[in-house]
Scaffold this motif. Structure first.
Motif, mmCIF file in Angstrom:
data_model
loop_
_atom_site.group_PDB
_atom_site.id
_atom_site.type_symbol
_atom_site.label_atom_id
_atom_site.label_comp_id
_atom_site.label_asym_id
_atom_site.label_seq_id
_atom_site.Cartn_x
_atom_site.Cartn_y
_atom_site.Cartn_z
ATOM 1 N N GLU A 1 0.845 -1.197 0.000
ATOM 2 C CA GLU A 1 0.000 0.000 0.000
ATOM 3 C C GLU A 1 0.885 1.254 0.000
ATOM 4 O O GLU A 1 0.614 2.219 -0.708
ATOM 5 C CB GLU A 1 -0.923 -0.035 1.228
ATOM 6 C CG GLU A 1 -1.655 1.263 1.564
ATOM 7 C CD GLU A 1 -2.504 1.813 0.426
ATOM 8 O OE1 GLU A 1 -2.898 1.017 -0.455
ATOM 9 O OE2 GLU A 1 -2.738 3.039 0.401
ATOM 10 N N ASN A 2 1.982 1.222 0.759
ATOM 11 C CA ASN A 2 2.905 2.352 0.806
ATOM 12 C C ASN A 2 3.499 2.633 -0.577
ATOM 13 O O ASN A 2 3.537 3.772 -1.054
ATOM 14 C CB ASN A 2 4.020 2.051 1.819
ATOM 15 C CG ASN A 2 4.876 3.271 2.192
ATOM 16 O OD1 ASN A 2 5.482 3.302 3.236
ATOM 17 N ND2 ASN A 2 4.962 4.276 1.331
ATOM 18 N N ARG B 1 0.289 6.360 -6.932
ATOM 19 C CA ARG B 1 -1.013 7.018 -7.100
ATOM 20 C C ARG B 1 -0.854 8.529 -7.008
ATOM 21 O O ARG B 1 -1.436 9.277 -7.794
ATOM 22 C CB ARG B 1 -1.994 6.541 -6.025
ATOM 23 C CG ARG B 1 -2.831 5.341 -6.447
ATOM 24 C CD ARG B 1 -4.134 5.265 -5.638
ATOM 25 N NE ARG B 1 -3.919 5.271 -4.195
ATOM 26 C CZ ARG B 1 -3.611 4.197 -3.466
ATOM 27 N NH1 ARG B 1 -3.468 3.012 -4.059
ATOM 28 N NH2 ARG B 1 -3.443 4.290 -2.172
ATOM 29 N N GLU C 1 2.280 1.576 -3.529
ATOM 30 C CA GLU C 1 1.228 1.949 -4.482
ATOM 31 C C GLU C 1 0.767 3.385 -4.283
ATOM 32 O O GLU C 1 0.507 4.105 -5.230
ATOM 33 C CB GLU C 1 0.043 0.978 -4.346
ATOM 34 C CG GLU C 1 0.348 -0.387 -4.972
ATOM 35 C CD GLU C 1 -0.798 -1.379 -4.813
ATOM 36 O OE1 GLU C 1 -0.834 -2.359 -5.583
ATOM 37 O OE2 GLU C 1 -1.644 -1.177 -3.903
ATOM 38 N N ARG C 2 0.691 3.779 -3.004
ATOM 39 C CA ARG C 2 0.237 5.140 -2.717
ATOM 40 C C ARG C 2 1.172 6.166 -3.352
ATOM 41 O O ARG C 2 0.742 7.196 -3.869
ATOM 42 C CB ARG C 2 0.181 5.348 -1.199
ATOM 43 C CG ARG C 2 -0.590 6.587 -0.790
ATOM 44 C CD ARG C 2 -0.590 6.749 0.710
ATOM 45 N NE ARG C 2 0.771 6.725 1.204
ATOM 46 C CZ ARG C 2 1.144 6.145 2.340
ATOM 47 N NH1 ARG C 2 0.276 5.546 3.107
ATOM 48 N NH2 ARG C 2 2.412 6.168 2.718
#
Lengths: 432, 432
Positions: free
Chosen positions: A97-98, A104, A100-101
């Motif tokens: 998530e880190n 993003r 991917e964020r």
């Protein structure tokens, strides 16, 4: 408490990059009561990194590592840690998530290659990276016989990402408190403070400090020179934080008494920030007219968030024609006095003040080098002007000769212009 | 041949001084065919230094040490070497002569304190110091079982003295030849080259390089990120310089084939320098109109000596009113599109082009942060424009979202503007 600092990267062992991370980390660790027992640097080699882990964990309470967390095949720190811990690498959803964020936020797709950055040895924890793609890794190592306990922190090698991660996550974890506090089990406290000056040389500063710089003094006072600033490093070693703070405050006062307004700030403060605060406090604005510094002065002023309150516009008039066309500098003055003259900077500043409506204007023109020097105006010769709307006297001009290469001459020129403005805003004459 | 670089000093382990000796030594050693296996830094502690000797000698062919040779009580390197070798310290007449000669040159009496600098472990040799008081120490270590052989060189920590001693005595002893040449008994030569890119992320660059980054490849290709640039580090290890050079040229060509014009330069080149050379070659000039970068773009352009040939003036229009007053940006456009918009940067660039008479104009407006971001235009959103006189199409505008803090956003914005100009001058579209 002992710490070992481990840096990883071929560019470091081969000497292509100077390792600045280790010194920075050492300072931070000392500040929270961890004594750095060694710095070690190894190449991007899985075995060498594993071996460094093996040999370090028994010798320190905290192993602080940077480098080798990138997404490419020469980044092997996580694999080496897994080898050392004898644990498999697993995908960590929080780490993914880190990563991917990060992509993003850039509105870009995460390349498949970056998936590796979300892998952690089983049992290890992710350390959030708020400034790049590579999450850090934390694990509390405990040897089989339970005799060795060592906290391992792994951070990216990019200095900026490393520093942000250290401040956000590593320091709080290690210290359980603010910087400067005693670490658990530490024998005492080391408090450090830095006071910054600009304009006097190191030996002149030392002369004014006199006895304060005695080697056996505690708190100790030393000087360092960096980027043209002469800074005083104060270190206080005392059994308790209260005693260290009291002694530190006393020594800092004594330094201020010796140097007065030559001290423009302390610790993480920057000169543009300090000058900006003075401008904002006086509700005044400033404008700039730059020749040899080519925009550096405006850049320094706008380094400060919120500088739009006191800086609206500036001119870079590098060529003589531009000085005339944009700021109304008289061609006669340019011809008669030369572009590097107090008369020309005075006209540049006056032109900028008039065209901007600002409360004050700074102008710089000089010989930054390496070429262009003459016997009369050698490389390093720089003329500065400050003109202020409320100044009946019509402003002031000064000529300096700065030592060093092009970059240094430009840097010192811009900082001296800020210093002139600072003393103007303090309502005091320049003390040199 | 393997080398270990050992630095000694509390100021290093505590982070008060950044260790630049190790990187310098690493480069020199690589140049004569010694692969630096590790750098190690230990404090001014007799046991820690002895232990560092013990653990290093079995792992390298040359142990290159600096620091701890001074005359004061915290200089303990010679004592630790004597401990390690299990030999007494003895006064060496040649070393005493070296120390005394230094004081004679200063016309001062040698203080008794400096006598320690003339002491060497029995069997060790002095290395002459022509630039300071501390002679160096050389010994060819041979373990009791004769299995370990390691040449140990100890030099002063003062960078200047260390470098002179290395050049005069250590390099010739190790290599018997020039930098970059194969030393007698050395296994080969290491050549290094760096290629710089800007605009693509590290993993995207790695993806394009593909097999070139295979770990077991020679010459090897690795990537590093610094200041927003993704750089390729090429290292070639071969028996002869000719072979290393040939292989290096081939690998560099393959990297260039994979990345094309994304590679803007190599080794010590800078992006502003490369763009400046293109401008000078085309006999064109450029001007700048900056909002969020606040003069940084002009500063980068004028970092280059001789930039006055192609840069005459620039504007820093930080406030909206200044964009209108100085560059003629329409208040309607500002109102309708916002200051951070492609329409506004296009007008800024057009206004700067018209007022300057330059061949091209670059304009930047963005949200550098930390405040001022919105959902639509988050912090890091930056609009760039390039307008060129000879460009019938009327120029180009682009919007980027740069990651990082204020300093990073401003830095990347200015570098992207230079990159737009670079591709314009190459007559090619921006490849991202």
């Amino acid at each position: 408490m002992r710490a070992i600092i481990l840096s990883i990267g071929d560019e470091l062992t081969l000497g292509q990059t100077v390792d600045t991370n280790s010194a920075w980390l050492a300072k931070q660790l000392a500040g929270i009561g961890f004594r750095p027992a060694a710095h070690l640097t190894v190449p991007d080699d899985r075995d060498a990194i594993r071996q460094a882990f093996e040999e370090s964990v028994g010798r320190c309470d905290a192993l602080v590592v940077s480098g080798g967390l990138g997404p490419t095949e020469d980044d092997l720190t996580r694999q080496a840690l897994a080898d050392f811990l004898n644990q498999p690498l697993e995908l960590a959803p929080a780490a993914l998530e880190n990563v991917e964020r990060f992509f993003r936020a850039l509105r870009r797709e995460m390349p498949e290659k970056n998936r590796i950055q979300a892998m952690l040895p089983r049992g290890a924890e992710m350390i959030e990276n708020t400034a790049g793609t590579a999450p850090g890794i934390y694990c509390n190592y405990l040897s089989g016989d339970q005799k060795t306990v060592c906290e391992i922190f792994i951070m990216p090698g990019v200095p900026k990402e490393m520093k942000i991660m250290f401040e956000r996550s590593v320091r709080p974890k290690l210290a359980g408190g603010e910087p400067g506090r005693v670490g658990p089990g530490s024998a005492g406290v080391i408090l450090s403070k830095t006071l910054h000056t600009f304009g006097l040389g190191e030996s002149a500063v030392a002369e004014r400090l006199g006895e304060l710089m005695r080697r056996d003094r505690n708190p100790s006072v030393g000087t360092t020179v960096a980027n043209g600033y002469v800074s005083l490093r104060l270190n206080a070693y005392f059994p308790t934080p209260a005693e260290a703070e009291r002694q530190m405050a006393e020594t800092a006062s004594a330094c201020r008494a010796a140097l007065g307004d030559l001290i423009w700030g302390e610790d993480e403060q920057t000169l543009p920030e300090v000058v900006g605060r003075l401008l904002a406090g006086a509700r005044e604005t400033v404008t700039t007219a730059e020749s040899c510094t080519g925009g550096l002065l405006a850049k320094l002023i706008t380094d400060v968030p919120g500088s739009s309150a006191y800086f609206k516009q500036g001119w870079v008039t590098y060529a003589n024609d531009a000085k005339t066309a944009l700021l109304g500098v008289s061609p006669v003055t340019l011809q008669r006095e030369g572009a590097v003259s107090e008369a020309v900077v005075a006209e540049m500043a006056a032109g900028a003040l008039e065209r901007s409506g600002a409360d004050s204007a700074l102008a710089i023109s000089g010989v930054a080098g390496p070429d262009g020097g003459t016997t009369e105006k050698p490389v390093g010769t720089v003329c500065l002007a400050l003109v202020a709307r409320r100044d009946a006297a019509g402003g002031s001009t000064r000529t300096f000769i700065f030592h060093g290469d092009r970059e240094m001459v430009r840097d010192r020129s811009a900082k001296m212009a800020l210093t002139m403005l600072r003393f103007h805003l303090l309502g005091k004459p320049l003390p040199f």
